[in-house]
Design an enzyme around this catalytic site. Structure first.
Site, PDB file in Angstrom:
ATOM      1  N   HIS A  95      -9.822   1.689  -0.381  1.00 39.47           N
ATOM      2  CA  HIS A  95      -9.549   2.445   0.870  1.00 39.47           C
ATOM      3  C   HIS A  95     -10.802   2.351   1.704  1.00 39.47           C
ATOM      4  O   HIS A  95     -12.113   2.690   1.009  1.00 39.47           O
ATOM      5  CB  HIS A  95      -9.345   3.800   0.592  1.00 39.47           C
TER       6      HIS A  95
ATOM      7  N   HIS B 158       0.842  -1.187   0.063  1.00 40.38           N
ATOM      8  CA  HIS B 158       0.224  -0.044  -0.040  1.00 40.38           C
ATOM      9  C   HIS B 158       0.733   1.307  -0.208  1.00 40.38           C
ATOM     10  O   HIS B 158       1.449   1.675   1.051  1.00 40.38           O
ATOM     11  CB  HIS B 158      -1.017  -0.003   1.247  1.00 40.38           C
TER      12      HIS B 158
ATOM     13  N   HIS C   5       1.171   4.983  -2.776  1.00 37.94           N
ATOM     14  CA  HIS C   5       0.693   5.905  -3.779  1.00 37.94           C
ATOM     15  C   HIS C   5       1.856   6.351  -4.635  1.00 37.94           C
ATOM     16  O   HIS C   5       2.250   7.178  -3.834  1.00 37.94           O
ATOM     17  CB  HIS C   5      -0.287   6.964  -3.300  1.00 37.94           C
TER      18      HIS C   5
ATOM     19  N   GLU D 154     -10.621   4.185   7.183  1.00 39.40           N
ATOM     20  CA  GLU D 154      -9.661   4.926   7.416  1.00 39.40           C
ATOM     21  C   GLU D 154     -10.127   6.208   8.125  1.00 39.40           C
ATOM     22  O   GLU D 154      -9.943   6.459   9.171  1.00 39.40           O
ATOM     23  CB  GLU D 154      -8.632   5.223   6.321  1.00 39.40           C
TER      24      GLU D 154
ATOM     25  N   ASP E 235       2.163   4.179   2.609  1.00 37.32           N
ATOM     26  CA  ASP E 235       1.247   4.977   1.995  1.00 37.32           C
ATOM     27  C   ASP E 235       1.571   5.918   1.265  1.00 37.32           C
ATOM     28  O   ASP E 235       1.661   5.837   0.136  1.00 37.32           O
ATOM     29  CB  ASP E 235       0.227   5.437   3.439  1.00 37.32           C
ATOM     30  N   ASP E 236       2.036   7.047   2.067  1.00 34.85           N
ATOM     31  CA  ASP E 236       2.625   8.202   1.334  1.00 34.85           C
ATOM     32  C   ASP E 236       3.839   8.718   2.002  1.00 34.85           C
ATOM     33  O   ASP E 236       3.876   9.679   3.064  1.00 34.85           O
ATOM     34  CB  ASP E 236       1.699   9.327   1.068  1.00 34.85           C
TER      35      ASP E 236
END
Ligand code: ADE
Ligand code: ZN
Length: 343
Positions: free
Chosen positions: A203, A23, A25, A206, A286-287
């Site tokens: 998603h 996961h 992006h 969250e 994630d990011d």
């Protein structure tokens, strides 16, 4: 002293453990220095409000994070830019012994920058080839639509993906604002991916609560859920997740959850409770530059705050590889590699 030596030993063991990322992006992996470099060569001026004085990305809540994410993506102009961000991300992952990484890509963000789907995919694919050759890491792509752009746009994204298959595209998903639209509206989008043989993740749970996880499972043909951490609100849901025949996997991103104030601190993060239920989980970034993390950092932080052993982390790598969308040959080879790791 003895304690210090065992801390160093565990740190090295965690570093050496083969890790899996399911996961991230891709546009959210661009570090500030690379965003500035790409913006400069493309003569794009990035919003000065995007940066803190110390150079890190500036945002304050989920909505301003999504805006900052869009701003960073706006530096991109070509397939070569996509190649460069993918290569840097995979290189960073490999330096932490990540052996397999699936990354979400957003054709909507590329299109906003005037980059065609074909150019985007060929840029990313060439970085995946280069990174495998240079560092041994295997990268794969999950095409995503953006929830707040609506289901019509999602249909465009999924139809394009199905019409133009690529061996590195292994799945379909959706990020964006969890408060926008409903999963029911996106069911036709996900059904197209599913019927064409693309496993799906979405998603849910969250920013929104446990009802979002129920809805995702009810309306969409998903194999995994991005985050899903707010399932902790509902014991019935946790029981369901642990017993459901689909064995739905939760892609957990603790650092992201804390940065976005989904939970106030490590003590209240539900990773351990979810694991104790026997639900399949992975640890993910994630990011990374937005949340000041990396996948390796997530393993180290989880060991520290949840008192996980190296063996526990190895089980997480195994659960992640099992839940990956890799083809069976890669999956069994990498599972063997993780199993062989001796702590
Ligand atoms: N897009 C990028 N990061 C995201 C996140 N954490 N949640 C939803 N959409 C996203
Ligand atoms: Zn995400």
């Amino acid at each position: 002293m003895v304690k210090f030596v065992s801390f160093i030993k565990m740190h090295d063991q965690i570093h050496n453990l083969p890790k899996i990322e399911l996961h991230s992006h891709l546009e959210g992996t661009i570090k500030p220095a690379l965003a500035l470099e790409i913006a400069q060569r493309n003569s794009v001026s990035l919003d000065t409000n995007l940066f803190h004085e110390n150079g890190s990305y500036a945002w304050s809540d989920f909505s301003s994070f999504l805006t900052a994410y869009d701003s960073v993506s706006s530096c991109l102009r070509s397939g070569k830019d996509y190649r460069d961000i993918t290569y840097e991300y995979l290189k960073d992952c490999a330096s932490e012994n990540v052996i397999y990484a699936e990354t979400f890509i957003s054709p909507d963000h590329a299109a906003e920058c005037g980059i065609s789907y074909d150019d985007m995919i060929s840029g990313i694919a060439s970085a995946i080839d280069d990174a495998e050759q240079d560092f041994g890491i295997i990268g794969r792509i999950i095409v995503t639509c953006v929830r707040h752009l609506g289901a019509e746009q999602g249909l465009n994204v999924v139809q394009n993906m199905v019409e133009k298959p690529h061996p590195y595209i292994v799945g379909f998903g959706m990020g964006g604002d969890e408060n926008a639209f409903t999963f029911e509206e996106f069911a036709p989008v996900f059904n197209i991916a599913d019927e064409a043989g693309y496993p799906c993740t979405v998603h849910a749970g969250e920013i929104c609560g446990s009802e979002s996880v129920w809805d995702a499972m009810h309306y969409l043909p998903i194999k995994r859920i991005g985050h899903g951490v707010n399932s902790i609100e509902d014991e019935t849901l946790l029981d369901f997740l642990s017993k459901d025949w689909r064995n739905i996997h939760l892609e957990i991103c603790p650092g992201s959850n804390l940065a976005l104030s989904v939970f106030p601190d490590w003590e209240s993060h539900p990773l351990l409770s979810i694991m104790k239920k026997g639900i399949s989980v992975s640890l993910n970034s994630d990011d990374p530059p937005f949340f000041n993390t990396t996948v390796g950092q997530e393993y180290h932080d989880s060991a520290k705050h949840f008192k996980l052993s190296v063996e526990d982390l190895k089980q997480i790598s195994l659960m992640a590889m099992e839940a990956s969308f890799a083809d069976l040959k890669i999956k069994s080879r990498l599972i063997e590699k993780i199993k062989k790791f001796q702590s």
